[in-house]
Scaffold this motif. Structure first.
Motif, PDB file in Angstrom:
ATOM      1  N   LEU A  78     -58.871 -30.462  75.667  1.00  0.00           N
ATOM      2  CA  LEU A  78     -57.440 -30.957  76.167  1.00  0.00           C
ATOM      3  C   LEU A  78     -57.327 -32.355  76.116  1.00  0.00           C
ATOM      4  N   LYS A 105     -58.884 -15.587  70.217  1.00  0.00           N
ATOM      5  CA  LYS A 105     -59.279 -16.639  70.685  1.00  0.00           C
ATOM      6  C   LYS A 105     -58.538 -17.864  70.497  1.00  0.00           C
ATOM      7  N   ASP A 109     -55.332 -17.639  72.643  1.00  0.00           N
ATOM      8  CA  ASP A 109     -55.513 -18.088  73.967  1.00  0.00           C
ATOM      9  C   ASP A 109     -55.800 -19.601  74.124  1.00  0.00           C
ATOM     10  N   LEU A 110     -56.576 -20.189  73.323  1.00  0.00           N
ATOM     11  CA  LEU A 110     -56.832 -21.728  73.579  1.00  0.00           C
ATOM     12  C   LEU A 110     -55.363 -22.266  73.473  1.00  0.00           C
ATOM     13  N   ALA A 119     -52.309 -21.154  74.036  1.00  0.00           N
ATOM     14  CA  ALA A 119     -51.840 -20.965  75.304  1.00  0.00           C
ATOM     15  C   ALA A 119     -52.051 -21.872  76.345  1.00  0.00           C
ATOM     16  N   LYS A 120     -53.394 -22.239  76.224  1.00  0.00           N
ATOM     17  CA  LYS A 120     -53.827 -23.086  77.404  1.00  0.00           C
ATOM     18  C   LYS A 120     -53.666 -24.517  77.035  1.00  0.00           C
ATOM     19  N   LYS A 121     -52.953 -25.071  75.961  1.00  0.00           N
ATOM     20  CA  LYS A 121     -52.739 -26.413  75.509  1.00  0.00           C
ATOM     21  C   LYS A 121     -53.858 -27.061  74.916  1.00  0.00           C
ATOM     22  N   TYR A 122     -54.821 -26.134  74.435  1.00  0.00           N
ATOM     23  CA  TYR A 122     -56.173 -26.756  74.072  1.00  0.00           C
ATOM     24  C   TYR A 122     -55.999 -27.135  72.474  1.00  0.00           C
TER      25      TYR A 122
END
Length: 602
Positions: A506, A533, A536-537, A539-542
């Motif tokens: 992040l 994956k 998913d990353l 979506a988590k702002k990674y």
């Protein structure tokens, strides 16, 4: 002008900016014809002037690179890059350290001559002058060690130049110089007060610091150096060797051991948290680990551009203003720290500071020096390149490791004291968790190898690695092994086959002074994550970073085995040649006494 001309004749042309204050000091002739040596206050100003010539940028910049810790990020045709990769010639040989060190020696010599001639009536003034005399002896010794570390046998002036019979000076055996430095520091110790009794700032040499400097000089004097026949200067005589007097080598190890013991027994210096050392340093705070620093009360630190050339990258539009390092961490250095070693993320910054003031992950090629990072300061400093950061000459952890090393040498194996000193440093690194420090070696060679590695982990980017490897006689071997490791990392093979090729992290805000960020947390992937994956990353702002790519805010070069920058690391390395630099053409031309005395292989 007469004084300056004489110094030029000794090949110490004072062209570096760090010598500016020296040029403004009165000549010795003026000292003799004025009241300077009748006024202790003016004598104190003279010693402060001498401190301005005890350090320069070259010592951490050009000489701080070319190790298994640190590489140059400048182009292959740049002279700094060439020197850091052992591509030497008299035409590009650095000379500002040589010049600055001799300027400081001359100032010390003037003080050493004149202070004992002063007429003093009261005990307090005599004590003060004795302390200043001790500082002068210590400065002369410390400066001459720096000359010997990089140039070996060299001119060795111990009297002011106006008292010399002629204005040229030839090389003197490094053993003679080191023995003189030992004598100087022993005199300094007899004259100086302990730090706790002096009331002086850490930028001035105390008895504590003088003992530490003595241990350092003695270890260098007992170790390896590139040597040649000073009569013939024959190329065939050049070899890496220790002095021939085995008894003197043992005496030097004893001197080093006893000096370190005196510091430890005194109990004034302690280890503090590793992160605190450098947060305090960049903010001008004192702690009990730092024993001797350059700057603040004694010199203009800003001329060195500390934290700019040797810090982390900060974009010019970032909250912290521009920081533009010319040095980076050797890519495999990061992996040498065991998991849980608190020194890794302080020593090596795994992030840069982006234009939009975010912490942005570095690649393996672009990790930078973390100890002098500008975002840890409480303010922006004078300007982008002037951050008001001191340089640590000596700290307590160094003393503990020197103590352990000397004990091992004297007993041909680690004594209980040697193990205790070594383990103190290890335990601090792992927050006193003994289960994480591993088994301390019990035989001579294994313990020495452990010391060699521990100094690398503990003192990274502090200016000692290059010449430490030389005094141990292993520069070529260690750098050759480091280059092989780098090739394995570049190929994602060998012991690096399972390192994460990708990191997901992040980006976090970097918009406060005294930035608490030490390292960016990440999730590592040995191979590229699949589409699910990645989604998913995202979506988590990674942010997903290929650690081998050129996607970096600083030193944007892909890490591949055939990359030019990888191939050219240590390209000039040659054992029994590059352990000392040639003297620069300007230095040779300025001093008639050096004619015919160039490094025989240059």
């Amino acid at each position: 002008m007469k004084k300056i001309s004489i110094i030029l004749g000794l090949a110490i042309a004072l062209s570096s900016s760090s010598c500016k204050d020296f040029l403004e000091l009165p000549s010795e002739k003026d000292f003799d014809s004025s009241t300077i040596f009748e006024d202790p206050g003016k004598v104190e100003m003279a010693i402060l002037g001498a401190y301005t010539s005890t350090f320069n940028a070259e010592l951490f910049y050009q000489f701080g690179m070319g190790t298994d810790e640190c590489i140059s990020t400048e182009g292959e045709t740049n002279s700094k890059n060439q020197v850091s990769n052992y591509v030497y010639s008299p035409a590009i040989a650095p000379n500002s350290t040589y010049s600055a060190m001799y300027a400081g020696v001359e100032q010390a010599n003037v003080l050493i001559k004149n202070i004992p001639l002063m007429s003093v009536s009261d005990e307090a003034t005599k004590k003060k002058l004795d302390g200043i005399l001790g500082e002068a002896y210590a400065i002369r010794a410390s400066n001459m060690l720096n000359v010997v570390r990089y140039f070996g046998d060299a001119p060795y002036p111990t009297i002011p130049v106006v008292d010399m019979p002629n204005f040229s000076s030839s090389r003197v055996s490094r053993d003679t110089i080191i023995d003189g430095c030992v004598d100087d520091l022993q005199k300094a110790i007899s004259l100086l007060p302990w730090k706790g009794e002096s009331g002086l700032p850490v930028e001035r040499i105390s008895k504590n610091a003088a003992y530490g400097l003595l241990a350092r000089v003695a270890l260098y004097g007992a170790g390896y150096s590139l040597r040649w026949d000073l009569n013939s200067y024959a190329a065939s005589s050049v070899k890496l060797a220790k002095r021939t007097d085995a008894n003197r080598i043992q005496e030097l190890y004893t001197i080093a051991r006893d000096a370190c013991k005196a510091i430890v027994d005194r109990g004034e210096n302690t280890l503090v948290s590793y992160e605190s050392i450098f947060r305090d340093l960049v903010n001008g705070r004192y702690n009990n680990e730092s024993m001797y620093e350059y700057g603040q009360k004694t010199a203009d630190r800003n001329e060195l551009r500390l934290g700019y050339t040797n810090g982390i990258f900060a974009h010019t539009n970032s909250f912290y203003n521009k920081s533009q390092p010319a040095m980076a961490a050797f890519p495999t250095y990061y992996f040498e720290f065991a998991e849980g070693d608190t020194r890794r993320d302080v020593t090596i910054a795994n992030y840069s500071l982006s234009a939009d003031s975010l912490h942005q992950m570095n690649t393996y090629a672009s990790n930078s020096i973390g100890k002098f990072r500008v975002n840890w300061k409480g303010d922006v400093g004078v300007s982008a390149a002037q951050r008001d950061i001191n340089w640590i000459h000596l700290r307590y952890a160094d003393v503990l490791l020197m103590y352990a090393e000397a004990e091992n040498e004297l007993a041909n194996g680690p004594t209980p004291v040697a193990k205790e000193m070594y383990e103190k440093v290890r335990l601090r690194a792992f927050n006193q968790d003994r289960s994480k420090i591993g088994q301390t070696p019990s035989d001579y060679q294994s313990f020495l190898d452990a010391i060699i590695q521990e100094r690398k982990l503990e003192l990274g980017f502090e200016g000692w690695r290059r010449t430490d490897l030389i005094r141990w006689g292993v520069l070529t071997e260690k750098l050759t092994a480091a280059k092989m490791d780098l090739m394995d990392l570049a190929n994602h093979s060998g012991k690096y086959a399972s390192v994460p090729r990708f990191r997901a992290y992040l980006k976090t805000a970097a918009k406060v002074f005294n930035d608490p960020a030490v390292a960016l947390a990440f999730e590592g992937f040995v191979t590229e994550p699949d589409a699910a994956k990645k989604a998913d990353l995202a979506a988590k702002k990674y942010t997903l970073l290929d650690m081998y790519s050129a996607n970096s805010a600083f030193y944007a070069n892909a890490l591949t085995a055939n990359a030019t920058w990888v191939q050219n690391i240590f390209r000039g390395l040659e054992k029994n040649k590059v352990e000392l630099l040639p003297l620069s053409t300007a230095t040779m031309d300025a001093n008639p006494g050096l004619q015919g005395q160039q490094h025989p292989l240059y």
